[in-house]
Write an enzyme that holds these catalytic residues in place. Structure first.
Site, PDB file in Angstrom:
ATOM      1  N   GLU A 102       0.836  -1.208   0.000  1.00  0.00           N
ATOM      2  CA  GLU A 102       0.000   0.000   0.000  1.00  0.00           C
ATOM      3  C   GLU A 102       0.868   1.255   0.000  1.00  0.00           C
ATOM      4  O   GLU A 102       0.578   2.226  -0.713  1.00  0.00           O
ATOM      5  CB  GLU A 102      -0.916  -0.007   1.223  1.00  0.00           C
ATOM      6  CG  GLU A 102      -1.991  -1.078   1.141  1.00  0.00           C
ATOM      7  CD  GLU A 102      -2.834  -1.216   2.396  1.00  0.00           C
ATOM      8  OE1 GLU A 102      -3.903  -1.827   2.297  1.00  0.00           O
ATOM      9  OE2 GLU A 102      -2.421  -0.731   3.462  1.00  0.00           O
ATOM     10  N   LYS A 120     -13.154   6.434  11.762  1.00  0.00           N
ATOM     11  CA  LYS A 120     -11.698   6.405  11.572  1.00  0.00           C
ATOM     12  C   LYS A 120     -11.028   7.754  11.879  1.00  0.00           C
ATOM     13  O   LYS A 120      -9.806   7.844  11.924  1.00  0.00           O
ATOM     14  CB  LYS A 120     -11.359   6.012  10.121  1.00  0.00           C
ATOM     15  CG  LYS A 120     -11.986   4.713   9.644  1.00  0.00           C
ATOM     16  CD  LYS A 120     -11.424   3.532  10.391  1.00  0.00           C
ATOM     17  CE  LYS A 120     -11.962   2.195   9.919  1.00  0.00           C
ATOM     18  NZ  LYS A 120     -11.645   1.816   8.569  1.00  0.00           N
TER      19      LYS A 120
HETATM   20  C1  5RP Z   1      -5.269  -2.781   4.848  1.00  0.00           C
HETATM   21  C2  5RP Z   1      -5.580  -1.390   5.214  1.00  0.00           C
HETATM   22  C3  5RP Z   1      -7.010  -0.972   5.172  1.00  0.00           C
HETATM   23  O1  5RP Z   1      -7.147   0.071   4.274  1.00  0.00           O
HETATM   24  C4  5RP Z   1      -7.425  -0.537   6.546  1.00  0.00           C
HETATM   25  O2  5RP Z   1      -7.186  -1.608   7.442  1.00  0.00           O
HETATM   26  C5  5RP Z   1      -8.910  -0.149   6.584  1.00  0.00           C
HETATM   27  O3  5RP Z   1      -9.695  -1.289   6.404  1.00  0.00           O
HETATM   28  P1  5RP Z   1     -11.265  -1.235   6.302  1.00  0.00           P
HETATM   29  O4  5RP Z   1     -11.592  -0.434   5.084  1.00  0.00           O
HETATM   30  O5  5RP Z   1     -11.668  -2.682   6.201  1.00  0.00           O
HETATM   31  O6  5RP Z   1     -11.791  -0.595   7.553  1.00  0.00           O
HETATM   32  O7  5RP Z   1      -4.729  -0.594   5.524  1.00  0.00           O
HETATM   33  O8  5RP Z   1      -3.908  -3.088   5.055  1.00  0.00           O
END
Ligand code: 5RP
Length: 214
Positions: A102, A120
């Protein structure tokens, strides 16, 4: 509609014909990938690269054309979720364990669009355990050095076994409680031999944060 879906679908409005799009990982990115698949069926012409094997397989099921990184000249738009977003748009990522790929995608993208639901958004990063990818060699020593930065740690497990990243590494979840200076912490972690990448994405990587509200 689900806030994650709203954020994911909103981001896909920015996708245009001819773009190379980076596909994120997780339950919010899932909705963005679904929407890209739908738009491709309606005639959109894009190529894509994926940040994880999981997202690649979802994309393939939707007939989204995935190209190898050797063919990527630049990524126009990278759409991905986050585990925390602070008031300065620094991120914690890696809840799904895909943080290394990522971060590579984020750093090679012209625009990195972050898609989240309101839960978040935080004042200060660090309540969510910070994922750090480390090599298995002498992991115990690397972990000791990381703990000296002021956290407790857990080696990530999945289905009763040690989680292995797409790159064959360990993910260490680091409980700091608060990370008031994310950039400094990112640098300190990178100074430790054995650390491959951290889940701190500093705000200079981020173009836009889309918060879905339902
Ligand atoms: C994966 C990530 C995801 O983007 C992060 O964990 C958010 O996940 P979600 O959209 O399921 O809440 O960094 O490595």
């Amino acid at each position: 509609m689900d806030a994650k879906r709203i954020a994911g679908e909103k981001a896909v409005e920015l996708v245009e014909d001819g773009m190379t799009v980076g596909l994120g990982t997780g339950s919010t990115s899932y909705w963005a990938i679904q929407k890209i698949g739908q738009r491709i069926k309606e005639g959109l012409k894009v190529k894509a690269v994926a940040s994880s094997k999981q997202s690649e397989s979802i994309a393939k099921e939707l007939s989204i054309p995935i190209i190898p990184f050797s063919e990527v000249e630049c990524i126009d738009l990278y759409i991905d979720g986050a585990d925390e977003v602070d008031k300065n748009q620094n991120l914690i990522k890696g809840g799904g364990g895909a943080l290394l790929r990522e971060k590579i995608l984020a750093s090679f993208s012209k625009q990195f669009i972050v898609i989240v639901d309101p839960s978040k958004i935080v004042e200060t990063l660090g309540k969510f355990p910070l994922p750090v990818e480390i090599v298995p060699f002498a992991a115990e020593l690397t972990i000791k050095r990381i703990q000296e930065l002021g956290c407790t740690t857990q080696i990530r497990q999945k289905d009763g076994a040690q989680f292995v990243s797409d790159n064959g590494n360990i993910i260490l979840d680091c409980h700091f409680g608060a990370i008031p200076d994310p950039s400094d912490m990112n640098l300190k972690l990178h100074m430790i031999p054995g650390v491959v990448e951290t889940g701190i994405f500093v705000n200079s990587l981020v173009s836009t944060v889309i918060v879905g509200n339902n």
